[in-house]
Design an enzyme around this catalytic site. Structure first.
Site, PDB file in Angstrom:
ATOM      1  N   TYR A 107       0.770  -1.227  -0.095  1.00 56.07           N
ATOM      2  CA  TYR A 107      -0.090   0.003  -0.114  1.00 56.07           C
ATOM      3  C   TYR A 107       0.809   1.222  -0.108  1.00 56.07           C
ATOM      4  O   TYR A 107       0.329   2.517   0.575  1.00 56.07           O
ATOM      5  CB  TYR A 107      -1.004  -0.019   1.229  1.00 56.07           C
ATOM      6  CG  TYR A 107      -1.821  -1.314   1.396  1.00 56.07           C
ATOM      7  CD1 TYR A 107      -3.052  -1.455   0.322  1.00 56.07           C
ATOM      8  CD2 TYR A 107      -1.882  -2.052   2.372  1.00 56.07           C
ATOM      9  CE1 TYR A 107      -3.378  -2.558   0.246  1.00 56.07           C
ATOM     10  CE2 TYR A 107      -2.756  -3.096   2.388  1.00 56.07           C
ATOM     11  CZ  TYR A 107      -3.511  -3.497   1.326  1.00 56.07           C
ATOM     12  OH  TYR A 107      -4.197  -4.448   1.378  1.00 56.07           O
ATOM     13  N   THR A 160      13.375  18.994  28.745  1.00 49.99           N
ATOM     14  CA  THR A 160      13.626  17.621  29.045  1.00 49.99           C
ATOM     15  C   THR A 160      13.265  16.862  27.462  1.00 49.99           C
ATOM     16  O   THR A 160      12.618  17.620  26.985  1.00 49.99           O
ATOM     17  CB  THR A 160      12.732  16.990  30.200  1.00 49.99           C
ATOM     18  OG1 THR A 160      13.056  15.401  30.241  1.00 49.99           O
ATOM     19  CG2 THR A 160      11.137  17.002  29.923  1.00 49.99           C
ATOM     20  N   HIS A 178     -32.449  -9.134  12.650  1.00 52.17           N
ATOM     21  CA  HIS A 178     -32.163 -10.159  12.872  1.00 52.17           C
ATOM     22  C   HIS A 178     -31.908 -11.155  11.427  1.00 52.17           C
ATOM     23  O   HIS A 178     -31.985 -12.248  11.524  1.00 52.17           O
ATOM     24  CB  HIS A 178     -32.732 -10.857  13.555  1.00 52.17           C
ATOM     25  CG  HIS A 178     -33.488 -10.080  14.938  1.00 52.17           C
ATOM     26  ND1 HIS A 178     -32.496 -10.048  16.151  1.00 52.17           N
ATOM     27  CD2 HIS A 178     -34.269  -9.136  15.449  1.00 52.17           C
ATOM     28  CE1 HIS A 178     -32.822  -9.122  16.930  1.00 52.17           C
ATOM     29  NE2 HIS A 178     -34.004  -8.638  16.727  1.00 52.17           N
ATOM     30  N   SER A 217     -12.086 -14.105  -9.308  1.00 52.86           N
ATOM     31  CA  SER A 217     -11.517 -15.351  -8.700  1.00 52.86           C
ATOM     32  C   SER A 217     -10.617 -16.101  -9.887  1.00 52.86           C
ATOM     33  O   SER A 217     -10.731 -16.151 -10.929  1.00 52.86           O
ATOM     34  CB  SER A 217     -12.627 -16.340  -8.658  1.00 52.86           C
ATOM     35  OG  SER A 217     -12.442 -17.791  -8.178  1.00 52.86           O
ATOM     36  N   ILE A 232     -17.483 -11.406  -9.371  1.00 57.61           N
ATOM     37  CA  ILE A 232     -16.840 -10.359  -8.941  1.00 57.61           C
ATOM     38  C   ILE A 232     -17.127  -9.980  -7.307  1.00 57.61           C
ATOM     39  O   ILE A 232     -18.385  -9.821  -7.061  1.00 57.61           O
ATOM     40  CB  ILE A 232     -17.922  -9.320  -9.890  1.00 57.61           C
ATOM     41  CG1 ILE A 232     -17.682  -9.623 -11.251  1.00 57.61           C
ATOM     42  CG2 ILE A 232     -17.437  -7.778  -9.536  1.00 57.61           C
ATOM     43  CD1 ILE A 232     -18.905  -8.663 -12.023  1.00 57.61           C
ATOM     44  N   LEU A 243       3.805   5.692  20.781  1.00 59.94           N
ATOM     45  CA  LEU A 243       3.645   7.072  19.760  1.00 59.94           C
ATOM     46  C   LEU A 243       4.571   6.769  18.566  1.00 59.94           C
ATOM     47  O   LEU A 243       3.992   7.438  17.749  1.00 59.94           O
ATOM     48  CB  LEU A 243       4.071   8.108  20.687  1.00 59.94           C
ATOM     49  CG  LEU A 243       3.469   8.563  21.735  1.00 59.94           C
ATOM     50  CD1 LEU A 243       4.182   9.648  22.810  1.00 59.94           C
ATOM     51  CD2 LEU A 243       2.085   8.875  21.461  1.00 59.94           C
ATOM     52  N   ARG A 244       5.404   5.968  18.516  1.00 54.83           N
ATOM     53  CA  ARG A 244       5.979   5.801  17.433  1.00 54.83           C
ATOM     54  C   ARG A 244       5.261   5.000  16.289  1.00 54.83           C
ATOM     55  O   ARG A 244       5.308   5.033  15.084  1.00 54.83           O
ATOM     56  CB  ARG A 244       7.500   5.144  17.232  1.00 54.83           C
ATOM     57  CG  ARG A 244       8.441   5.900  18.046  1.00 54.83           C
ATOM     58  CD  ARG A 244       9.764   5.261  18.072  1.00 54.83           C
ATOM     59  NE  ARG A 244      10.878   6.176  18.609  1.00 54.83           N
ATOM     60  CZ  ARG A 244      11.660   6.929  17.714  1.00 54.83           C
ATOM     61  NH1 ARG A 244      11.350   6.766  16.299  1.00 54.83           N
ATOM     62  NH2 ARG A 244      12.621   7.637  17.964  1.00 54.83           N
TER      63      ARG A 244
END
Length: 455
Positions: free
Chosen positions: A16, A122, A171, A295, A302, A343-344
């Site tokens: 991607y 820091t 349902h 397929s 499709i 966070l990375r």
């Protein structure tokens, strides 16, 4: 196709790759380094403008241009030089500091004031604002444009199909009809709520030293109001100042941000599953290019691959969000590094989301409604009118209204003739009978079309 995409471990950088080009300018290692450089340089400039810091001289416009150009001219080769420094220091933020100092060394005046780079900071003073810049930029350039585009398609299809009756299924069983447009509208409304919500989420930032108390800064310059300086500095990026932290900004706002992303994604997963079902019923067909293969063995196939792909990738994004939300707000005492590695992976979250959004949009652009098939399905389910008929009977206080329709409909094939014979025997006014005679599964849609007009 680049050769590295074939050897990538993650499909985000492999299969991607081309879909996620924009995200690389926000969430890559290169982008993180560049954001850090911006924060470091802006902090130096902030310090230089504080009159009480007489250790820093007056800098000219030309000097400031040199400083800003360190950021403006930053490129991948420069980033590699920082990574080389990091190989020695094994500290990513300190490597940025040393890099900037090396740049200052090339300037006649600035080289004498290198120690004011990363002054009183820091690492998380730099990092929390860098990640905040990422999320701010991502919301503006990636998330909102995608969300608005998806929302636009839902609104467009709501209006386009507002009068197309649809056999509803509760349902999984035939149920009271709706319209195709009304069903798209349900999703549109849900998505719009998340769009409004994410716009309002405040992005927080802190700049207050090792344990959130300005210890080093207040010791060096006790006469300066560092809280005021911190607030102005954080606000200058368009963030809300967080005055109460440990060493790290606690990430609570990131949880709000990611939770909103997860909600939007979940709504789309719900839609993808519905579309998968409607396509399997042939309510929608899909446009397909001449050479596309559905397929490897069944030539007629499709498959609804865009909606399946979207569901899978949005699910992956949400899975990481759930882990983030469980662990990001936790920090042992005043600091541990668990959040750093989490966070990375923000880019991974948005990478999977963007793939999901892109696949969904691709799928929406390929669908064609098959009204004849939808109508035929309605024609085969006259039993769904029992709801309305027994309700009219209740209006006239006919005993066992529900039960009599239950006996008529349970395990029996009901058609127009059977219902008409039932209606004929009812003790209700003539005009009510005529109204019930005129009922058809395709016109028993209530306010479905009108609800779309409320848009």
């Amino acid at each position: 196709m680049y050769s590295f995409t074939l050897t990538s471990i993650s499909p985000l950088d492999g299969r991607y790759h081309s879909v996620l080009i924009q995200l690389r300018n926000i969430f890559s290692e290169y982008a993180l380094i560049k954001f850090r450089i911006k924060i470091e340089l802006d902090w130096f400039i902030q310090l230089s403008l504080i009159k009480q810091i007489n250790n820093l001289p007056y800098f000219s416009e030309k000097d400031y241009k040199f400083i800003n150009n360190i950021y403006n001219n930053f490129n991948e080769n420069e980033a590699l030089s920082i990574k080389n420094i990091e190989m020695k220091t094994e500290h990513d933020v300190k490597s940025v500091e040393y890099y900037i100092k090396s740049k200052f060394s090339l300037h006649d005046k600035l080289k004498n004031f290198k120690e004011f780079i990363h002054f009183g900071c820091t690492s998380d003073d730099i990092n929390n604002l860098s990640y905040a810049l990422m999320l701010q930029k991502n919301r503006r350039l990636i998330i909102l444009p995608y969300w608005k585009n998806i929302s636009f398609y839902f609104k467009k299809l709501s209006i386009q199909y507002k009068n197309v009756p649809l056999l509803a299924r509760t349902h999984g069983q035939p149920a009271t009809p709706s319209t195709v447009g009304k069903e798209f509208l349900n999703f549109y409304y849900r998505l719009q709520r998340q769009i409004k919500k994410i716009k309002k989420i405040e992005i927080l930032g802190k700049f207050n030293g090792s344990t959130g108390n300005y210890n080093a800064l207040s010791l060096a310059y006790p006469e300066i109001d560092w809280q005021h300086i911190s607030r102005n500095f954080v606000n200058s990026f368009g963030f809300t100042w967080n005055a109460y932290t440990t060493q790290i900004e606690p990430h609570d706002y990131i949880l709000d941000f990611l939770s909103c992303i997860a909600s939007f994604n979940s709504i789309l997963i719900d839609f993808n599953r519905d579309m998968w079902g409607y396509i399997s019923l042939n309510y929608f067909s899909q446009k397909i290019k001449k050479d596309i293969i559905g397929s490897s063995i069944m030539p007629h196939k499709i498959n609804p691959i865009n909606f399946e792909n979207s569901e899978g990738n949005l699910g992956l994004s949400n899975a990481i969000i759930y882990h983030m939300n469980a662990h990001l707000p936790l920090s042992r005492w005043q600091r541990d590094l668990t959040d750093s590695t989490l966070l990375r992976n923000l880019g991974v979250i948005f990478g999977y989301s963007v793939i999901g959004y892109s696949s969904l949009l691709k799928g929406l652009k390929k669908i064609n409604i098959q009204q004849d098939i939808i109508k035929k399905d309605l024609d085969n389910h006259w039993e769904i009118l029992c709801e309305g008929i027994q309700t009219v009977m209740r209006k006239y206080n006919i005993k066992n209204s529900y039960e009599s329709l239950k006996v008529l409909s349970n395990h029996n094939q009901i058609d127009k003739k059977i219902l008409r014979n039932f209606i004929m025997k009812l003790n209700i006014p003539k005009q009510e009978k005529e109204k019930l005679y005129g009922l058809h599964p395709s016109n028993y849609i209530g306010y479905a079309s009108k609800i779309v007009d409320f848009l």
